[in-house]
Design a protein around this motif. Structure first.
Motif, PDB file in Angstrom:
ATOM      1  N   SER A 111      30.983  48.971  40.526  1.00 38.25           N
ATOM      2  CA  SER A 111      32.413  49.105  40.265  1.00 38.25           C
ATOM      3  C   SER A 111      33.177  47.902  40.810  1.00 38.25           C
ATOM      4  O   SER A 111      32.731  47.241  41.758  1.00 38.25           O
ATOM      5  CB  SER A 111      32.944  50.379  40.925  1.00 38.25           C
ATOM      6  N   PRO A 112      34.347  47.599  40.233  1.00 36.65           N
ATOM      7  CA  PRO A 112      35.179  46.516  40.792  1.00 36.65           C
ATOM      8  C   PRO A 112      35.502  46.750  42.266  1.00 36.65           C
ATOM      9  O   PRO A 112      35.556  45.808  43.050  1.00 36.65           O
ATOM     10  CB  PRO A 112      36.442  46.565  39.918  1.00 36.65           C
ATOM     11  N   ARG A 113      35.690  48.005  42.632  1.00 36.39           N
ATOM     12  CA  ARG A 113      35.995  48.339  44.039  1.00 36.39           C
ATOM     13  C   ARG A 113      34.865  47.883  44.960  1.00 36.39           C
ATOM     14  O   ARG A 113      35.102  47.265  46.005  1.00 36.39           O
ATOM     15  CB  ARG A 113      36.218  49.843  44.167  1.00 36.39           C
ATOM     16  N   THR A 116      34.590  43.976  45.196  1.00 41.21           N
ATOM     17  CA  THR A 116      35.585  43.348  46.065  1.00 41.21           C
ATOM     18  C   THR A 116      35.296  43.606  47.542  1.00 41.21           C
ATOM     19  O   THR A 116      35.725  42.842  48.400  1.00 41.21           O
ATOM     20  CB  THR A 116      37.003  43.846  45.729  1.00 41.21           C
ATOM     21  N   GLN A 117      34.567  44.686  47.836  1.00 42.42           N
ATOM     22  CA  GLN A 117      34.186  44.967  49.225  1.00 42.42           C
ATOM     23  C   GLN A 117      33.024  44.080  49.680  1.00 42.42           C
ATOM     24  O   GLN A 117      32.945  43.703  50.851  1.00 42.42           O
ATOM     25  CB  GLN A 117      33.805  46.442  49.371  1.00 42.42           C
ATOM     26  N   SER A 122      38.829  39.172  43.972  1.00 46.04           N
ATOM     27  CA  SER A 122      39.972  40.044  43.723  1.00 46.04           C
ATOM     28  C   SER A 122      39.577  41.082  42.681  1.00 46.04           C
ATOM     29  O   SER A 122      38.549  40.956  42.005  1.00 46.04           O
ATOM     30  CB  SER A 122      41.162  39.223  43.215  1.00 46.04           C
ATOM     31  N   GLN A 123      40.386  42.111  42.534  1.00 44.51           N
ATOM     32  CA  GLN A 123      40.122  43.120  41.515  1.00 44.51           C
ATOM     33  C   GLN A 123      40.081  42.497  40.124  1.00 44.51           C
ATOM     34  O   GLN A 123      39.238  42.842  39.299  1.00 44.51           O
ATOM     35  CB  GLN A 123      41.203  44.211  41.571  1.00 44.51           C
ATOM     36  N   SER A 124      40.992  41.581  39.851  1.00 44.53           N
ATOM     37  CA  SER A 124      41.023  40.948  38.525  1.00 44.53           C
ATOM     38  C   SER A 124      39.787  40.092  38.290  1.00 44.53           C
ATOM     39  O   SER A 124      39.236  40.066  37.185  1.00 44.53           O
ATOM     40  CB  SER A 124      42.293  40.105  38.370  1.00 44.53           C
ATOM     41  N   ASP A 125      39.327  39.395  39.335  1.00 44.91           N
ATOM     42  CA  ASP A 125      38.103  38.596  39.207  1.00 44.91           C
ATOM     43  C   ASP A 125      36.901  39.496  38.929  1.00 44.91           C
ATOM     44  O   ASP A 125      36.041  39.169  38.108  1.00 44.91           O
ATOM     45  CB  ASP A 125      37.849  37.787  40.473  1.00 44.91           C
ATOM     46  N   ALA A 126      36.831  40.613  39.640  1.00 43.56           N
ATOM     47  CA  ALA A 126      35.707  41.537  39.458  1.00 43.56           C
ATOM     48  C   ALA A 126      35.703  42.105  38.037  1.00 43.56           C
ATOM     49  O   ALA A 126      34.651  42.198  37.392  1.00 43.56           O
ATOM     50  CB  ALA A 126      35.793  42.661  40.487  1.00 43.56           C
ATOM     51  N   ARG A 127      36.855  42.465  37.543  1.00 43.43           N
ATOM     52  CA  ARG A 127      36.925  43.017  36.177  1.00 43.43           C
ATOM     53  C   ARG A 127      36.574  41.956  35.136  1.00 43.43           C
ATOM     54  O   ARG A 127      35.935  42.248  34.124  1.00 43.43           O
ATOM     55  CB  ARG A 127      38.314  43.589  35.921  1.00 43.43           C
ATOM     56  N   ARG A 130      32.849  41.557  35.023  1.00 45.50           N
ATOM     57  CA  ARG A 130      32.242  42.687  34.309  1.00 45.50           C
ATOM     58  C   ARG A 130      32.388  42.517  32.793  1.00 45.50           C
ATOM     59  O   ARG A 130      31.453  42.805  32.034  1.00 45.50           O
ATOM     60  CB  ARG A 130      32.865  44.001  34.768  1.00 45.50           C
TER      61      ARG A 130
END
Length: 203
Positions: A111-113, A116-117, A122-127, A130
Motif C-alpha cells: 500500500s502507499p501507506r 511511505t513508512q 510522499s503519498q503522491s510518489d508512492a501512488r 504503483r
C-alpha cells in the motif's frame, strides 16, 4: 586528488601514469582547474609544493608544448583513496538494494501507506510508482482481507520473522514470499492493525 607525489591517501604513494594519453588528459584537467581560478584547487596545488611560477608555466603552455611535457616523466599520477572507494561501493550497494526492495514491494501490492513508512516517499510518489510498476494493483480497489483460516498462519509467520529479520523491508518481503500470490496490502491488514483500522474508517 592533488597532493605531494611521494605520498597519497592512506600513506601510500600515488600510482604513476605511464600512458601518454592518460598523462595528457590529467594535464589538461589540471590546466582547466587553473583556468577556473578555483581558490580551493589553487590552495591544494600550493600545499602540494607547486610554486606560483610553476602554476603560471602550466597555465601558459600551448597545446604542442603541453603534449611534449605530458609524454615524458612529468610528475602526474593518480592518488587512490581505498577507504573512500570502499565507502562509495557500499553506498552504491545500499542504493541498489533499496531500489530492488522498493520495486519488489510496489510490484507485489504494498500500500502507499506502507511504502511511505519504509522509504523516503510522499503519498503522491508512492501512488505514481504503483501506477507505473503495478498498474493492475493500483486500479484494483480496496485490498481483500485474507480468509479467516489463513490469518493465524500469517500472524504466526510475522511474529517468527520479527525475531529473525531486523530490517522491516526484508521482513515484509519474506512474509510475502511465504504467502504468494497474495498482495502485500492484504497481508498488511493482518499484521499491521493500524492499516486495517484505516481501511475500515475509509469504508
Amino acid at each position: 586528488m592533488i597532493g605531494n607525489a611521494s605520498e597519497g591517501p592512506n600513506g601510500h604513494p600515488p600510482l604513476t601514469l605511464r600512458d601518454p594519453a592518460a598523462q595528457m588528459f590529467a594535464l589538461t584537467r589540471l590546466i582547466a582547474a587553473l583556468e577556473g581560478s578555483d581558490q580551493q584547487i589553487l590552495d591544494q596545488m600550493l600545499n602540494a609544493g607547486m610554486t606560483p611560477e610553476l602554476l603560471q608555466r602550466l597555465r601558459s603552455m600551448p597545446l604542442a608544448e603541453a603534449w611534449r611535457f605530458a609524454v615524458g616523466q612529468c610528475g602526474l599520477g593518480i592518488a587512490v583513496d581505498t577507504q573512500a572507494m570502499q565507502a562509495q561501493f557500499q553506498r552504491m550497494d545500499r542504493n541498489k538494494a533499496d531500489r530492488e526492495a522498493l520495486e519488489y514491494l510496489v510490484r507485489n501490492g504494498a500500500s502507499p501507506r506502507l511504502l511511505t513508512q519504509l522509504f523516503a516517499l510522499s503519498q503522491s510518489d508512492a501512488r505514481r510508482l504503483r501506477r507505473v510498476l503495478a498498474p493492475d494493483v493500483a486500479t484494483g480497489g480496496r485490498p481483500r482481507l485474507p480468509p479467516d483460516d489463513m490469518r493465524p498462519a500469517i500472524e504466526s509467520a510475522w511474529i517468527e520473522l520479527e525475531t529473525q529479520e531486523a530490517c522491516p523491508r526484508a521482513r515484509i518481503r519474506r512474509l510475502h514470499e511465504r504467502f504468494r500470490p497474495m498482495l502485500i496490502a492484504s497481508l498488511e491488514l493482518v499484521i499491521l492493525p493500524q492499516v486495517s483500522l484505516a481501511w475500515n474508517a475509509a469504508a
